[in-house]
Design an enzyme around this catalytic site. Structure first.
Site, PDB file in Angstrom:
ATOM      1  N   GLU A  13     -25.915 -15.632  33.593  1.00 49.93           N
ATOM      2  CA  GLU A  13     -25.202 -16.843  34.010  1.00 49.93           C
ATOM      3  C   GLU A  13     -24.869 -17.572  32.721  1.00 49.93           C
ATOM      4  O   GLU A  13     -25.751 -18.113  32.066  1.00 49.93           O
ATOM      5  CB  GLU A  13     -26.100 -17.652  34.943  1.00 49.93           C
ATOM      6  CG  GLU A  13     -25.325 -18.566  35.847  1.00 49.93           C
ATOM      7  CD  GLU A  13     -25.211 -19.936  35.236  1.00 49.93           C
ATOM      8  OE1 GLU A  13     -24.165 -20.193  34.602  1.00 49.93           O
ATOM      9  OE2 GLU A  13     -26.144 -20.719  35.376  1.00 49.93           O
ATOM     10  N   LYS A  60     -39.281 -17.029  29.534  1.00 47.54           N
ATOM     11  CA  LYS A  60     -39.241 -17.750  28.246  1.00 47.54           C
ATOM     12  C   LYS A  60     -38.348 -18.982  28.367  1.00 47.54           C
ATOM     13  O   LYS A  60     -37.134 -18.851  28.491  1.00 47.54           O
ATOM     14  CB  LYS A  60     -38.711 -16.863  27.114  1.00 47.54           C
ATOM     15  CG  LYS A  60     -38.929 -17.545  25.754  1.00 47.54           C
ATOM     16  CD  LYS A  60     -38.055 -17.007  24.644  1.00 47.54           C
ATOM     17  CE  LYS A  60     -36.706 -17.666  24.546  1.00 47.54           C
ATOM     18  NZ  LYS A  60     -36.715 -19.104  24.188  1.00 47.54           N
ATOM     19  N   GLY A  87     -27.585 -18.947  29.732  1.00 43.53           N
ATOM     20  CA  GLY A  87     -27.378 -19.505  28.400  1.00 43.53           C
ATOM     21  C   GLY A  87     -25.970 -19.251  27.913  1.00 43.53           C
ATOM     22  O   GLY A  87     -25.028 -19.166  28.716  1.00 43.53           O
ATOM     23  N   SER A  88     -25.821 -19.103  26.600  1.00 41.12           N
ATOM     24  CA  SER A  88     -24.484 -18.989  26.014  1.00 41.12           C
ATOM     25  C   SER A  88     -23.904 -17.589  26.202  1.00 41.12           C
ATOM     26  O   SER A  88     -24.644 -16.606  26.312  1.00 41.12           O
ATOM     27  CB  SER A  88     -24.556 -19.319  24.527  1.00 41.12           C
ATOM     28  OG  SER A  88     -25.374 -18.377  23.878  1.00 41.12           O
ATOM     29  N   THR A  89     -22.586 -17.514  26.212  1.00 41.13           N
ATOM     30  CA  THR A  89     -21.913 -16.215  26.342  1.00 41.13           C
ATOM     31  C   THR A  89     -22.233 -15.329  25.143  1.00 41.13           C
ATOM     32  O   THR A  89     -22.409 -14.117  25.295  1.00 41.13           O
ATOM     33  CB  THR A  89     -20.393 -16.437  26.497  1.00 41.13           C
ATOM     34  OG1 THR A  89     -20.177 -17.086  27.760  1.00 41.13           O
ATOM     35  CG2 THR A  89     -19.627 -15.127  26.497  1.00 41.13           C
ATOM     36  N   GLY A 137     -25.593 -13.922  25.702  1.00 39.25           N
ATOM     37  CA  GLY A 137     -25.468 -13.074  26.898  1.00 39.25           C
ATOM     38  C   GLY A 137     -24.898 -11.701  26.559  1.00 39.25           C
ATOM     39  O   GLY A 137     -25.348 -10.676  27.093  1.00 39.25           O
ATOM     40  N   GLU A 139     -16.604 -23.985  24.830  1.00 42.11           N
ATOM     41  CA  GLU A 139     -17.539 -24.798  25.597  1.00 42.11           C
ATOM     42  C   GLU A 139     -18.237 -25.773  24.647  1.00 42.11           C
ATOM     43  O   GLU A 139     -18.981 -25.366  23.765  1.00 42.11           O
ATOM     44  CB  GLU A 139     -18.567 -23.873  26.255  1.00 42.11           C
ATOM     45  CG  GLU A 139     -19.510 -24.611  27.153  1.00 42.11           C
ATOM     46  CD  GLU A 139     -20.489 -23.688  27.852  1.00 42.11           C
ATOM     47  OE1 GLU A 139     -21.035 -22.792  27.196  1.00 42.11           O
ATOM     48  OE2 GLU A 139     -20.707 -23.871  29.057  1.00 42.11           O
ATOM     49  N   CYS A 152     -23.362 -26.142  32.718  1.00 41.80           N
ATOM     50  CA  CYS A 152     -22.432 -25.011  32.561  1.00 41.80           C
ATOM     51  C   CYS A 152     -21.216 -25.163  33.470  1.00 41.80           C
ATOM     52  O   CYS A 152     -20.157 -24.630  33.171  1.00 41.80           O
ATOM     53  CB  CYS A 152     -23.146 -23.689  32.781  1.00 41.80           C
ATOM     54  SG  CYS A 152     -24.173 -23.660  34.233  1.00 41.80           S
TER      55      CYS A 152
HETATM   56  P1  NAP Z   1     -28.666 -19.883  23.816  1.00 41.33           P
HETATM   57  O1  NAP Z   1     -28.905 -19.619  22.387  1.00 41.33           O
HETATM   58  O2  NAP Z   1     -27.832 -18.933  24.598  1.00 41.33           O
HETATM   59  O3  NAP Z   1     -30.104 -20.046  24.498  1.00 41.33           O
HETATM   60  C1  NAP Z   1     -30.446 -19.705  25.817  1.00 41.33           C
HETATM   61  C2  NAP Z   1     -31.806 -19.037  25.829  1.00 41.33           C
HETATM   62  O4  NAP Z   1     -31.726 -17.749  25.197  1.00 41.33           O
HETATM   63  C3  NAP Z   1     -32.877 -19.782  25.046  1.00 41.33           C
HETATM   64  O5  NAP Z   1     -34.120 -19.625  25.686  1.00 41.33           O
HETATM   65  C4  NAP Z   1     -32.830 -19.068  23.711  1.00 41.33           C
HETATM   66  O6  NAP Z   1     -33.959 -19.234  22.917  1.00 41.33           O
HETATM   67  C5  NAP Z   1     -32.665 -17.637  24.146  1.00 41.33           C
HETATM   68  N1  NAP Z   1     -32.140 -16.752  23.121  1.00 41.33           N
HETATM   69  C6  NAP Z   1     -31.364 -17.071  22.042  1.00 41.33           C
HETATM   70  N2  NAP Z   1     -31.076 -15.955  21.337  1.00 41.33           N
HETATM   71  C7  NAP Z   1     -31.684 -14.922  21.965  1.00 41.33           C
HETATM   72  C8  NAP Z   1     -31.745 -13.517  21.723  1.00 41.33           C
HETATM   73  N3  NAP Z   1     -31.125 -12.963  20.677  1.00 41.33           N
HETATM   74  N4  NAP Z   1     -32.453 -12.747  22.570  1.00 41.33           N
HETATM   75  C9  NAP Z   1     -33.076 -13.290  23.631  1.00 41.33           C
HETATM   76  N5  NAP Z   1     -33.059 -14.604  23.908  1.00 41.33           N
HETATM   77  C10 NAP Z   1     -32.359 -15.418  23.099  1.00 41.33           C
HETATM   78  O7  NAP Z   1     -28.079 -21.301  24.018  1.00 41.33           O
HETATM   79  P2  NAP Z   1     -28.389 -22.555  23.101  1.00 41.33           P
HETATM   80  O8  NAP Z   1     -28.516 -22.207  21.659  1.00 41.33           O
HETATM   81  O9  NAP Z   1     -29.538 -23.233  23.673  1.00 41.33           O
HETATM   82  O10 NAP Z   1     -27.029 -23.362  23.313  1.00 41.33           O
HETATM   83  C11 NAP Z   1     -25.839 -22.953  22.668  1.00 41.33           C
HETATM   84  C12 NAP Z   1     -24.665 -23.095  23.579  1.00 41.33           C
HETATM   85  O11 NAP Z   1     -24.828 -22.275  24.741  1.00 41.33           O
HETATM   86  C13 NAP Z   1     -24.495 -24.470  24.190  1.00 41.33           C
HETATM   87  O12 NAP Z   1     -23.962 -25.394  23.347  1.00 41.33           O
HETATM   88  C14 NAP Z   1     -23.636 -24.133  25.381  1.00 41.33           C
HETATM   89  O13 NAP Z   1     -22.315 -23.949  25.017  1.00 41.33           O
HETATM   90  C15 NAP Z   1     -24.217 -22.834  25.856  1.00 41.33           C
HETATM   91  N6  NAP Z   1     -25.210 -23.033  26.926  1.00 41.33           N
HETATM   92  C16 NAP Z   1     -24.880 -22.693  28.193  1.00 41.33           C
HETATM   93  C17 NAP Z   1     -25.801 -22.912  29.207  1.00 41.33           C
HETATM   94  C18 NAP Z   1     -25.531 -22.567  30.623  1.00 41.33           C
HETATM   95  O14 NAP Z   1     -26.156 -23.140  31.507  1.00 41.33           O
HETATM   96  N7  NAP Z   1     -24.643 -21.645  30.928  1.00 41.33           N
HETATM   97  C19 NAP Z   1     -27.027 -23.489  28.934  1.00 41.33           C
HETATM   98  C20 NAP Z   1     -27.341 -23.807  27.609  1.00 41.33           C
HETATM   99  C21 NAP Z   1     -26.426 -23.561  26.625  1.00 41.33           C
HETATM  100  P3  NAP Z   1     -33.910 -20.460  21.857  1.00 41.33           P
HETATM  101  O15 NAP Z   1     -34.243 -21.630  22.677  1.00 41.33           O
HETATM  102  O16 NAP Z   1     -34.918 -20.139  20.818  1.00 41.33           O
HETATM  103  O17 NAP Z   1     -32.518 -20.506  21.294  1.00 41.33           O
END
Ligand code: NAP
Ligand code: MG
Length: 502
Positions: free
Chosen positions: A267, A192, A245-247, A250, A404, A301
């Site tokens: 990660e 996804k 993605g986000s902690t 995660g 972050e 990240c």
């Molecule tokens: P996120 O919400 O953690 O999204 C990462 C992925 O997880 C996306 O595909 C997201 O779908 C999906 N997701 C969200 N909630 C989920 C759930 N309950 N169950 C399963 N999958 C789920 O991150 P974001 O909203 O895009 O960004 C928020 C913050 O996360 C950023 O500002 C940053 O601090 C951090 N981040 C870290 C990394 C990294 O490389 N470590 C990358 C991106 C963001 P959706 O797209 O629909 O949300």
């Protein structure tokens, strides 16, 4: 030159599918739902694609399950599987221009970065293709109490069906980074992409089909995390979840994995420190530090969002750093001179701006940026641009020092005591990456051992390679991507005992 009619790129032509890839076929969502991908340089819609819901997730997991349990994939000779991944790498290289164009259109990043991401994707498939004919088991020198000399060996076996969920900062490169080790191990996948950036994952799906990866081995479902993502994570047909993605998310995923005893690798985020020691060359520190926080608009990240500069070099480092931030060309990603593009989305722009406002209110001193950059071409008024931003004298109370931000925002601190700076660098819930600048070997190796981070760079920052394990300590995650460790995340060890004396 900027196409002012459509800065950020023309609408994609290659998105013929624009649909979900399930069991080797391009299909609409069962309920007909769609999601819109935007062009971050203009804020205008870039493409509309099918949006997966729970019913589509169920079909995709069943397809992956069937491909794993019955399909040709797991019975294919290793050399044949290797050839398929190498063919895929060739196809990625052949389409690198189109991949880069669409990545820039949908993610916003400069074309130079998008091109690098495509090249990195191909290199990652090649690296893991090589493991397919090399990752074998072992025979073990056991000494059982009955005095027999059994043959004991291990068989690395694929974990099974894997749910992979990725973010929006490196949509293509991360899809490759996740898929390559899973496919090398012999797993089947439902991937996804992030809701904001579905386009290059679909393009990768086209190339997977073209390369001859059998139906059902990789299924690609653009969709929302709270809908498709949650359904995928909870699905009983999934053996392992791999997430970037986000902690916060995660932790939710780890809780589900724990309750269901699914394998999981995570990660997550980072609040990564870089330390300049007294002997460091100020110009080199400034150049690395600017790159480490402004590359990909800080949406990395492993970006170095905290910089600790020794008293002895503080003034020249800051002078060079502020000058570099001021000179950095912020522009739509398809403009050849662009060094930094817009942020990925309107929501993310609001989030980054919020951190900057809060830091100012808390009393931090702004040295560069702080808002929308001045010189932007016409047509980008609704784009999600934010200038390279540098703060110093950031009070401990500012969220900027702890959380972050995931944007082009740097917090600089001045130091003089080595023990204290290492303690400050480690004073975070995260432990993804850290870096330092020094010519002294003893200083470098001592600090490398003392920093609590999964990756430590010396006189460098943010360099990756498919051979080098990548991942974090503490709340930055569980497990490692890339390298041999990345492959092992997708393999189970089976131990076989054969008593030869019976
Ligand atoms: P996120 O919400 O953690 O999204 C990462 C992925 O997880 C996306 O595909 C997201 O779908 C999906 N997701 C969200 N909630 C989920 C759930 N309950 N169950 C399963 N999958 C789920 O991150 P974001 O909203 O895009 O960004 C928020 C913050 O996360 C950023 O500002 C940053 O601090 C951090 N981040 C870290 C990394 C990294 O490389 N470590 C990358 C991106 C963001 P959706 O797209 O629909 O949300
Ligand atoms: Mg999200």
């Amino acid at each position: 030159m900027v196409d002012t009619a459509n800065p950020g790129g023309a609408a994609p032509a290659l998105l013929a599918p624009g649909r979900l890839l399930i069991d080797g076929a391009w299909v609409d969502a069962a309920d007909g739902a769609t999601l819109t991908a935007f062009n971050p340089a203009t804020g205008a819609p870039a493409a509309v694609v099918a949006e997966a819901g729970p019913e589509d997730v169920d079909r995709a997991v069943r397809a992956a399950r069937a491909a794993f349990d019955e399909g040709p994939w797991t019975r294919m000779q290793p050399a044949a599987r290797e050839r398929l991944l190498l063919r895929l790498a060739d196809l990625i290289e052949a389409e690198a221009g189109e991949i880069a164009r669409i990545e820039t259109l949908n993610q916003g990043k400069p074309l130079s970065i998008s091109k690098g991401d495509a090249a990195r994707g191909a290199a990652t498939f090649r690296y893991f293709a090589g493991w397919i004919t090399k990752a074998g088991g072992r025979t073990l020198p056991v000494s059982p109490p009955n005095g027999h000399a059994p043959l004991v060996y291990t068989r690395p076996e694929p974990v099974g069906v894997v749910a992979q969920i990725i973010p929006w900062n490196f949509p293509f490169a991360m899809a490759c980074r996740m898929l390559a080790p899973a496919l090398a191990a012999g797993c089947c996948v439902v991937l996804k992409p992030a809701e904001q950036t579905p386009l290059t994952a679909l393009l990768l799906g086209e190339l997977l089909v073209k390369a001859g990866i059998p139906a059902g081995v990789v299924n690609i479902l653009p969709g929302h995390g709270r809908r498709a993502g949650e359904a995928l994570v909870r699905h009983a047909g999934v053996d392992k979840i791999a997430f970037i993605g986000s902690t916060a998310v995660g932790k939710q995923i780890a809780a589900v994995a724990g309750a269901q005893m699914k394998r999981v690798s995570l990660e997550l985020g980072g609040k990564n420190p870089a330390i300049a020691f007294a002997d460091a060359d100020p110009r080199k520190v400034a150049a690395w530090a600017a790159n480490a926080i402004f590359f990909n608009a800080g949406q990395v990240c492993t970006s170095a969002s905290r910089l600790y500069v020794h008293d002895a070099v503080y003034e020249p480092v800051m002078e060079a750093l502020v000058e570099l931030a001021g000179r950095l060309v912020v522009a739509p990603g398809n403009e050849p001179t662009a060094a930094m593009g817009p942020l990925v989305s309107r929501d993310h722009l609001a989030r980054v701006s919020g951190y900057v406002d809060q830091a100012r209110e808390a009393g931090a001193r702004l040295l560069a940026g702080g808002g929308r950059p001045g010189a932007l071409p016409a047509g980008t008024e609704d784009g999600y641009f934010f200038a390279p931003t540098i703060f110093c004298d950031v009070p401990e109370s500012a969220r900027l020092l702890r959380e972050e931000v995931f944007g082009p925002v740097l917090a600089v601190s001045r130091w003089s005591d080595e023990g204290q700076v290492i303690a400050a660098a480690n004073d975070t819930q995260y432990g993804l990456a850290a870096g330092m600048f020094t010519q002294r070997l003893a200083t470098a190796h001592k600090a490398a051992a003392a920093l609590k981070a999964g990756i430590v760079w010396v006189n460098a920052f943010n360099i990756l390679d498919p051979s080098a394990p990548f991942g974090g300590m503490k709340q930055s995650g569980i497990g490692r991507d890339l390298g041999e460790e990345g492959l092992l995340e997708y393999l189970e060890t089976k131990t076989v005992w054969v008593d030869l004396d019976q």
